[in-house]
Motif scaffolding. Structure first.
Motif, short mmCIF file in Angstrom:
data_model
loop_
_atom_site.label_atom_id
_atom_site.label_comp_id
_atom_site.label_asym_id
_atom_site.label_seq_id
_atom_site.Cartn_x
_atom_site.Cartn_y
_atom_site.Cartn_z
N ILE A 108 12.99 7.15 -56.90
CA ILE A 108 11.52 7.04 -56.91
C ILE A 108 11.00 7.38 -55.52
CG2 ILE A 108 11.43 5.38 -58.81
CD1 ILE A 108 11.11 3.17 -56.71
N ASN A 109 9.75 7.71 -55.44
CA ASN A 109 9.06 8.06 -54.19
C ASN A 109 9.56 9.36 -53.57
OD1 ASN A 109 7.44 5.71 -54.33
ND2 ASN A 109 9.12 4.53 -53.43
N LEU A 110 10.09 10.26 -54.39
CA LEU A 110 10.47 11.58 -53.89
C LEU A 110 9.24 12.48 -53.86
CD1 LEU A 110 13.75 12.32 -55.87
CD2 LEU A 110 13.56 11.97 -53.41
N LYS A 111 9.23 13.43 -52.95
CA LYS A 111 8.19 14.45 -52.97
C LYS A 111 8.36 15.25 -54.25
CE LYS A 111 7.83 15.05 -48.01
NZ LYS A 111 8.04 15.95 -46.88
N LYS A 112 7.26 15.66 -54.81
CA LYS A 112 7.27 16.48 -56.02
C LYS A 112 7.62 17.90 -55.62
CE LYS A 112 4.92 13.28 -58.67
NZ LYS A 112 5.65 12.09 -58.42
N LYS A 113 8.89 18.25 -55.77
CA LYS A 113 9.35 19.59 -55.41
C LYS A 113 10.72 19.85 -56.02
CE LYS A 113 11.81 19.03 -51.11
NZ LYS A 113 12.00 19.64 -49.83
N LYS A 114 11.25 21.02 -55.73
CA LYS A 114 12.56 21.42 -56.25
C LYS A 114 13.65 21.04 -55.25
CE LYS A 114 13.93 25.87 -56.62
NZ LYS A 114 14.08 27.21 -57.17
N TYR A 115 14.73 20.43 -55.77
CA TYR A 115 15.87 20.01 -54.96
C TYR A 115 17.13 20.70 -55.49
CZ TYR A 115 12.80 16.24 -53.40
OH TYR A 115 11.75 15.51 -52.88
N ASN A 116 17.73 21.56 -54.67
CA ASN A 116 18.98 22.21 -55.07
C ASN A 116 20.14 21.24 -54.90
OD1 ASN A 116 17.21 24.64 -54.48
ND2 ASN A 116 19.02 25.56 -55.38
N TYR A 117 21.17 21.45 -55.73
CA TYR A 117 22.37 20.63 -55.60
C TYR A 117 23.61 21.48 -55.70
CZ TYR A 117 22.23 20.46 -60.79
OH TYR A 117 22.17 20.77 -62.13
N LYS A 118 24.70 20.93 -55.16
CA LYS A 118 25.98 21.61 -55.17
C LYS A 118 26.87 20.99 -56.24
CE LYS A 118 28.23 22.14 -51.27
NZ LYS A 118 29.13 21.92 -50.12
N GLU A 135 25.84 26.38 -55.57
CA GLU A 135 24.66 25.67 -55.05
C GLU A 135 23.35 26.15 -55.64
OE1 GLU A 135 24.64 25.86 -50.77
OE2 GLU A 135 26.55 24.79 -50.60
N SER A 136 23.38 26.82 -56.76
CA SER A 136 22.15 27.40 -57.30
C SER A 136 21.38 26.52 -58.29
CB SER A 136 22.45 28.75 -57.96
OG SER A 136 23.46 28.62 -58.93
N PRO A 137 21.99 25.54 -58.97
CA PRO A 137 21.16 24.72 -59.87
C PRO A 137 20.23 23.79 -59.08
CG PRO A 137 23.52 24.30 -60.23
CD PRO A 137 23.40 25.17 -59.04
N SER A 138 19.19 23.30 -59.76
CA SER A 138 18.24 22.43 -59.06
C SER A 138 17.59 21.45 -60.02
CB SER A 138 17.17 23.26 -58.36
OG SER A 138 16.43 24.00 -59.31
N ILE A 139 17.01 20.42 -59.42
CA ILE A 139 16.17 19.46 -60.14
C ILE A 139 14.77 19.62 -59.58
CG2 ILE A 139 15.71 17.01 -60.61
CD1 ILE A 139 18.38 18.04 -61.80
N ASN A 140 13.81 19.84 -60.47
CA ASN A 140 12.42 19.99 -60.08
C ASN A 140 11.71 18.67 -60.41
OD1 ASN A 140 10.10 21.30 -59.14
ND2 ASN A 140 9.52 21.85 -61.22
N VAL A 141 11.45 17.85 -59.39
CA VAL A 141 10.82 16.55 -59.61
C VAL A 141 9.32 16.76 -59.81
CG1 VAL A 141 10.39 14.26 -58.65
CG2 VAL A 141 12.59 15.39 -58.25
N GLU A 142 8.85 16.33 -60.97
CA GLU A 142 7.43 16.50 -61.35
C GLU A 142 6.60 15.31 -60.92
OE1 GLU A 142 8.16 16.87 -65.60
OE2 GLU A 142 7.73 18.99 -65.42
#
Length: 142
Positions: A108-118, A135-142
């Motif tokens: 919680i309290n993450l900036k609303k943006k895209k976060y890449n993961y490995k 390292e190309s997939p990502s989670i886009n927090v809305e």
């Protein structure tokens, strides 16, 4: 309460081993309605704070190799709480399947943006083991 998101990864094992390339041998989809790049290794999963994510992996084009997720790590910060591996290797036969998945809850309290993961993926049989990273997939927090 949000619906859990399942991120399903299918690995073309023969292709990955022959080309020594996981990027073009990994196909990812999820059950989020607004995700992008489904069916590729560039999947960007749309998720909300507090939502549980499950990463599930399956091999394709092999009977001799198992696939598993060795590690998932976010490149910028801790996007998921309690991010951990769940699963088990079945004892007995050398070619027995592996049941393996990872799960975590979007912080919680993450900036609303895209976060890449490995992703670190392991392809193994009774004789050898090979680890691939991407390292190309990502989670886009809305």
């Amino acid at each position: 309460m949000f619906v859990q998101l399942n991120i399903v990864m299918v690995v073309d094992v023969n292709k990955a081993l022959m080309t020594n390339d996981i990027e073009n041998s990994l196909y990812m989809v999820d059950n989020s309605t607004n995700s992008t790049n489904k069916g590729t290794s560039l999947l960007s999963t749309n998720a909300k704070e507090g939502q549980v994510l499950n990463w599930i992996i399956y091999p394709m084009n092999t009977s001799a190799y198992s696939v598993s997720v060795k590690k998932i790590s976010f490149l910028e910060e801790d996007v998921c709480l309690k991010l951990n591996s769940y699963g088990k290797k079945y004892a007995g036969l050398d070619t027995a399947p592996t049941y393996n998945y990872w799960a975590g809850m979007v912080n919680i309290n993450l900036k609303k943006k895209k976060y890449n993961y490995k992703l670190q993926l392991e392809l193994s049989n009774q004789y050898e083991s090979k680890t691939f990273e991407i390292e190309s997939p990502s989670i886009n927090v809305e």
